[in-house]
Motif scaffolding. Structure first.
Motif, mmCIF file in Angstrom:
data_model
loop_
_atom_site.group_PDB
_atom_site.id
_atom_site.type_symbol
_atom_site.label_atom_id
_atom_site.label_comp_id
_atom_site.label_asym_id
_atom_site.label_seq_id
_atom_site.Cartn_x
_atom_site.Cartn_y
_atom_site.Cartn_z
ATOM 1 N N THR A 9 0.823 -1.213 0.000
ATOM 2 C CA THR A 9 0.000 0.000 0.000
ATOM 3 C C THR A 9 0.856 1.262 0.000
ATOM 4 O O THR A 9 0.614 2.193 -0.769
ATOM 5 C CB THR A 9 -0.935 0.003 1.225
ATOM 6 O OG1 THR A 9 -1.735 -1.168 1.194
ATOM 7 C CG2 THR A 9 -1.820 1.224 1.233
ATOM 8 N N MET A 10 1.871 1.285 0.856
ATOM 9 C CA MET A 10 2.734 2.464 0.931
ATOM 10 C C MET A 10 3.527 2.665 -0.357
ATOM 11 O O MET A 10 3.706 3.794 -0.816
ATOM 12 C CB MET A 10 3.696 2.334 2.116
ATOM 13 C CG MET A 10 3.021 2.336 3.468
ATOM 14 S SD MET A 10 2.333 3.922 3.900
ATOM 15 C CE MET A 10 3.810 4.833 4.239
ATOM 16 N N LEU A 11 3.990 1.574 -0.942
ATOM 17 C CA LEU A 11 4.783 1.683 -2.165
ATOM 18 C C LEU A 11 3.934 2.187 -3.327
ATOM 19 O O LEU A 11 4.357 3.071 -4.086
ATOM 20 C CB LEU A 11 5.407 0.334 -2.491
ATOM 21 C CG LEU A 11 6.593 0.324 -3.427
ATOM 22 C CD1 LEU A 11 7.670 1.282 -2.977
ATOM 23 C CD2 LEU A 11 7.166 -1.063 -3.526
ATOM 24 N N VAL A 12 2.732 1.661 -3.468
ATOM 25 C CA VAL A 12 1.842 2.123 -4.545
ATOM 26 C C VAL A 12 1.434 3.569 -4.291
ATOM 27 O O VAL A 12 1.372 4.379 -5.232
ATOM 28 C CB VAL A 12 0.615 1.195 -4.666
ATOM 29 C CG1 VAL A 12 -0.443 1.788 -5.579
ATOM 30 C CG2 VAL A 12 1.039 -0.178 -5.164
ATOM 31 N N ARG A 13 1.197 3.915 -3.039
ATOM 32 C CA ARG A 13 0.840 5.296 -2.707
ATOM 33 C C ARG A 13 1.962 6.267 -3.088
ATOM 34 O O ARG A 13 1.723 7.339 -3.637
ATOM 35 C CB ARG A 13 0.553 5.382 -1.209
ATOM 36 C CG ARG A 13 0.122 6.738 -0.763
ATOM 37 C CD ARG A 13 -0.250 6.713 0.712
ATOM 38 N NE ARG A 13 -0.093 8.057 1.218
ATOM 39 C CZ ARG A 13 0.518 8.380 2.336
ATOM 40 N NH1 ARG A 13 1.018 7.446 3.097
ATOM 41 N NH2 ARG A 13 0.615 9.624 2.712
ATOM 42 N N SER A 14 3.206 5.880 -2.815
ATOM 43 C CA SER A 14 4.315 6.770 -3.167
ATOM 44 C C SER A 14 4.482 6.865 -4.679
ATOM 45 O O SER A 14 4.758 7.950 -5.207
ATOM 46 C CB SER A 14 5.607 6.306 -2.507
ATOM 47 O OG SER A 14 6.018 5.058 -3.008
ATOM 48 N N LEU A 15 4.298 5.759 -5.391
ATOM 49 C CA LEU A 15 4.374 5.819 -6.859
ATOM 50 C C LEU A 15 3.275 6.706 -7.431
ATOM 51 O O LEU A 15 3.510 7.476 -8.369
ATOM 52 C CB LEU A 15 4.285 4.416 -7.461
ATOM 53 C CG LEU A 15 5.547 3.575 -7.381
ATOM 54 C CD1 LEU A 15 5.267 2.174 -7.889
ATOM 55 C CD2 LEU A 15 6.679 4.210 -8.150
ATOM 56 N N ARG A 16 2.078 6.603 -6.872
ATOM 57 C CA ARG A 16 0.984 7.469 -7.327
ATOM 58 C C ARG A 16 1.341 8.946 -7.123
ATOM 59 O O ARG A 16 1.084 9.777 -7.978
ATOM 60 C CB ARG A 16 -0.309 7.140 -6.588
ATOM 61 C CG ARG A 16 -1.010 5.892 -7.065
ATOM 62 C CD ARG A 16 -2.272 5.627 -6.266
ATOM 63 N NE ARG A 16 -3.156 6.782 -6.205
ATOM 64 C CZ ARG A 16 -4.154 7.008 -7.047
ATOM 65 N NH1 ARG A 16 -4.387 6.162 -8.015
ATOM 66 N NH2 ARG A 16 -4.912 8.069 -6.917
ATOM 67 N N TYR A 17 1.941 9.250 -5.976
ATOM 68 C CA TYR A 17 2.319 10.629 -5.724
ATOM 69 C C TYR A 17 3.375 11.101 -6.705
ATOM 70 O O TYR A 17 3.289 12.205 -7.237
ATOM 71 C CB TYR A 17 2.829 10.801 -4.288
ATOM 72 C CG TYR A 17 3.280 12.215 -4.018
ATOM 73 C CD1 TYR A 17 2.346 13.191 -3.704
ATOM 74 C CD2 TYR A 17 4.604 12.588 -4.132
ATOM 75 C CE1 TYR A 17 2.728 14.499 -3.488
ATOM 76 C CE2 TYR A 17 5.005 13.889 -3.915
ATOM 77 C CZ TYR A 17 4.058 14.842 -3.594
ATOM 78 O OH TYR A 17 4.441 16.135 -3.399
ATOM 79 N N PHE A 18 4.397 10.268 -6.958
ATOM 80 C CA PHE A 18 5.451 10.655 -7.893
ATOM 81 C C PHE A 18 4.879 10.949 -9.269
ATOM 82 O O PHE A 18 5.295 11.894 -9.937
ATOM 83 C CB PHE A 18 6.516 9.565 -8.001
ATOM 84 C CG PHE A 18 7.460 9.515 -6.831
ATOM 85 C CD1 PHE A 18 8.063 10.652 -6.346
ATOM 86 C CD2 PHE A 18 7.743 8.316 -6.205
ATOM 87 C CE1 PHE A 18 8.931 10.616 -5.276
ATOM 88 C CE2 PHE A 18 8.615 8.258 -5.133
ATOM 89 C CZ PHE A 18 9.208 9.414 -4.665
ATOM 90 N N TRP A 19 3.927 10.139 -9.726
ATOM 91 C CA TRP A 19 3.389 10.356 -11.067
ATOM 92 C C TRP A 19 2.356 11.468 -11.079
ATOM 93 O O TRP A 19 2.245 12.205 -12.044
ATOM 94 C CB TRP A 19 2.805 9.064 -11.631
ATOM 95 C CG TRP A 19 3.700 8.546 -12.690
ATOM 96 C CD1 TRP A 19 3.580 8.766 -14.035
ATOM 97 C CD2 TRP A 19 4.900 7.794 -12.521
ATOM 98 N NE1 TRP A 19 4.637 8.188 -14.688
ATOM 99 C CE2 TRP A 19 5.455 7.582 -13.788
ATOM 100 C CE3 TRP A 19 5.558 7.276 -11.423
ATOM 101 C CZ2 TRP A 19 6.627 6.875 -13.984
ATOM 102 C CZ3 TRP A 19 6.721 6.574 -11.612
ATOM 103 C CH2 TRP A 19 7.244 6.377 -12.886
ATOM 104 N N GLN A 20 1.605 11.617 -10.018
ATOM 105 C CA GLN A 20 0.594 12.675 -9.976
ATOM 106 C C GLN A 20 1.234 14.056 -9.994
ATOM 107 O O GLN A 20 0.733 14.971 -10.639
ATOM 108 C CB GLN A 20 -0.256 12.508 -8.726
ATOM 109 C CG GLN A 20 -1.468 13.387 -8.676
ATOM 110 C CD GLN A 20 -2.338 13.026 -7.486
ATOM 111 O OE1 GLN A 20 -1.884 12.396 -6.536
ATOM 112 N NE2 GLN A 20 -3.584 13.420 -7.536
#
Length: 139
Positions: free
Chosen positions: A95-106
């Motif tokens: 969950t944390m890893l996907v959340r951080s990837l979402r932030y980087f791309w957003q």
């Protein structure tokens, strides 16, 4: 930005369920960043989430491979809670890893392509471990 970067951004926007981002007009693309090397910006929420996901993955590995199978039996403690605990830590790390990837791309973070290979390798390892743990729990 190059066509490859734009294509990768669109692909990862879809994979991470992000809304399409507006494109930057060509006149603003070549504006240099005026940040000096010594002026390190504070950690963004994505960088903090990425750091936490790495920390949780490291904690999970330490628990799963050192503490639970070796240390607890040596001191006479064995419990049935170890496998559910490791599964919970796997899910939190994912969950944390996907959340951080979402932030980087957003936010179109400039280092998003630097974080991607490490994130994908860690996701693969955690998903493999999660599958193995669930298989052990079922059987």
């Amino acid at each position: 930005m190059s066509a490859i970067t734009d294509t990768l951004d669109r692909v990862f926007d879809r994979l991470l369920f992000l809304p399409p981002q507006p494109t930057i007009p060509a006149q603003f693309e070549d504006i240099p960043d005026e940040v000096e090397v010594d002026d390190a910006p504070p950690a963004t929420p994505g960088e903090r989430a990425f750091s936490w996901s790495l920390f949780i993955s490291a904690t999970r590995c330490t628990l799963q491979y050192v503490l639970l199978p070796i240390v607890l039996p040596v001191i006479g403690l064995t419990t049935d809670i170890s496998l559910p605990l490791v599964i919970l830590l796997d899910l939190v790390a994912i969950t944390m890893l996907v959340r951080s990837l979402r932030y980087f791309w957003q936010t179109r973070h400039p280092r998003r392509f630097d974080m991607l290979p490490l994130s994908l390798v860690i996701l693969f390892i955690v998903f493999f471990s999660l599958g193995f743990d669930i298989w052990q729990l079922i059987s």
